[in-house]
Design an enzyme around this catalytic site. Sequence first.
Site, PDB file in Angstrom:
ATOM      1  N   LYS A  42       5.700   1.601   9.252  1.00  0.00           N
ATOM      2  CA  LYS A  42       5.485   3.026   9.475  1.00  0.00           C
ATOM      3  C   LYS A  42       6.794   3.630  10.006  1.00  0.00           C
ATOM      4  O   LYS A  42       7.767   2.939  10.249  1.00  0.00           O
ATOM      5  CB  LYS A  42       4.370   3.281  10.499  1.00  0.00           C
ATOM      6  CG  LYS A  42       3.033   2.630  10.195  1.00  0.00           C
ATOM      7  CD  LYS A  42       2.312   3.266   9.025  1.00  0.00           C
ATOM      8  CE  LYS A  42       0.963   2.581   8.779  1.00  0.00           C
ATOM      9  NZ  LYS A  42       0.335   3.062   7.536  1.00  0.00           N
ATOM     10  N   SER A  92      -2.690   7.475   5.410  1.00  0.00           N
ATOM     11  CA  SER A  92      -2.041   6.474   6.240  1.00  0.00           C
ATOM     12  C   SER A  92      -2.920   6.129   7.431  1.00  0.00           C
ATOM     13  O   SER A  92      -3.345   7.005   8.188  1.00  0.00           O
ATOM     14  CB  SER A  92      -0.682   6.988   6.731  1.00  0.00           C
ATOM     15  OG  SER A  92      -0.109   6.076   7.643  1.00  0.00           O
ATOM     16  N   SER A 115       0.952   3.947   2.051  1.00  0.00           N
ATOM     17  CA  SER A 115       0.975   4.758   3.272  1.00  0.00           C
ATOM     18  C   SER A 115       2.346   5.353   3.590  1.00  0.00           C
ATOM     19  O   SER A 115       2.442   6.305   4.362  1.00  0.00           O
ATOM     20  CB  SER A 115       0.496   3.942   4.469  1.00  0.00           C
ATOM     21  OG  SER A 115       1.443   2.968   4.847  1.00  0.00           O
ATOM     22  N   SER A 137       0.843  -1.203   0.000  1.00  0.00           N
ATOM     23  CA  SER A 137       0.000   0.000   0.000  1.00  0.00           C
ATOM     24  C   SER A 137       0.878   1.253   0.000  1.00  0.00           C
ATOM     25  O   SER A 137       2.090   1.187   0.214  1.00  0.00           O
ATOM     26  CB  SER A 137      -0.917   0.019   1.231  1.00  0.00           C
ATOM     27  OG  SER A 137      -0.178   0.307   2.403  1.00  0.00           O
TER      28      SER A 137
END
Length: 214
Positions: free
Chosen positions: A80, A172, A37, A35
Site C-alpha cells: 500500500k 482497497s 488495490s 490484486s
Amino acid sequence: MKENKLLENLKSLVVALILALIIRTFIVQSFHIPSGSMIPTLLVGDFILVDKITYHFREPDRGDVVVFHFPLNEDVYYIKRIIGIPGDKIQVIDGKLYINGKPCKYQPAGNFSYWEKGRKFTGKLYYEYLPRKEGGEKKHFILKTGIQGDNTQVFVVPKNKYFMMGDNRNNSYDSRYWGFVDRSKIVGIARIIFFSWDSHKHLPRFNRIFHLVN
C-alpha cells in the site's frame, strides 16, 4: 581430479546460496502483485523489487509505496501507500483525503479502465499530492471507481505506527478497515517493476518492464 572439481562446484553453490540469502534478507526482495488495490500505480501481474536498505537510513514517509506484514495475518504480505505517519490525523471526506485537518490537493487526470477476475472496471484518475515530512509534496495517481470508503472517522496515528491506503481508493482493503501498521512490520519500499504479465491478454506488458514505482 573429479572429486576436487565436484568439491569446488559445491563450494561455489554454497557461496551463491549464502549471497542470495543475504541479498534477500538485507538488501532487496521480489514480490508479485496479485490484486488491483494499487491500480494504476501497480497492476495485477506486476513483479516488483523492494528495497530493504533505505529505511535503515531514514524513516518511512507519506507517499512511499511499501510492502509490509498484514496486521491480521503476518504470514501475508500487503503493499500500500503510506498516507499517515506517527502523530497524524487522517480522515476521508467525500472521497478527499485530509491530513491534520488540511485537504490534500487533487488534479483530474482522465479516465482509466482495467480488467480484474474477468470483470471490467472504469473510473477517473486524479493526481493526489501528499505532504512530505521534510517539506514538498509527493505527486502520484489515484483511481476513483465508486464511493466505498469515501467517508471515514478521524484516525489518529499512534507512535511507531503508519496508516496505509491503496491507490485504487474504492477497491482497497486498507487501514480504513483494519487499522495501523507497526514500523517493525514494514519490509521495505517498492522501487521497480522488473516484469509484468497481463493475464487478460495473456501477454507480457513490455512497456512496464523496468518501470520505476512512484
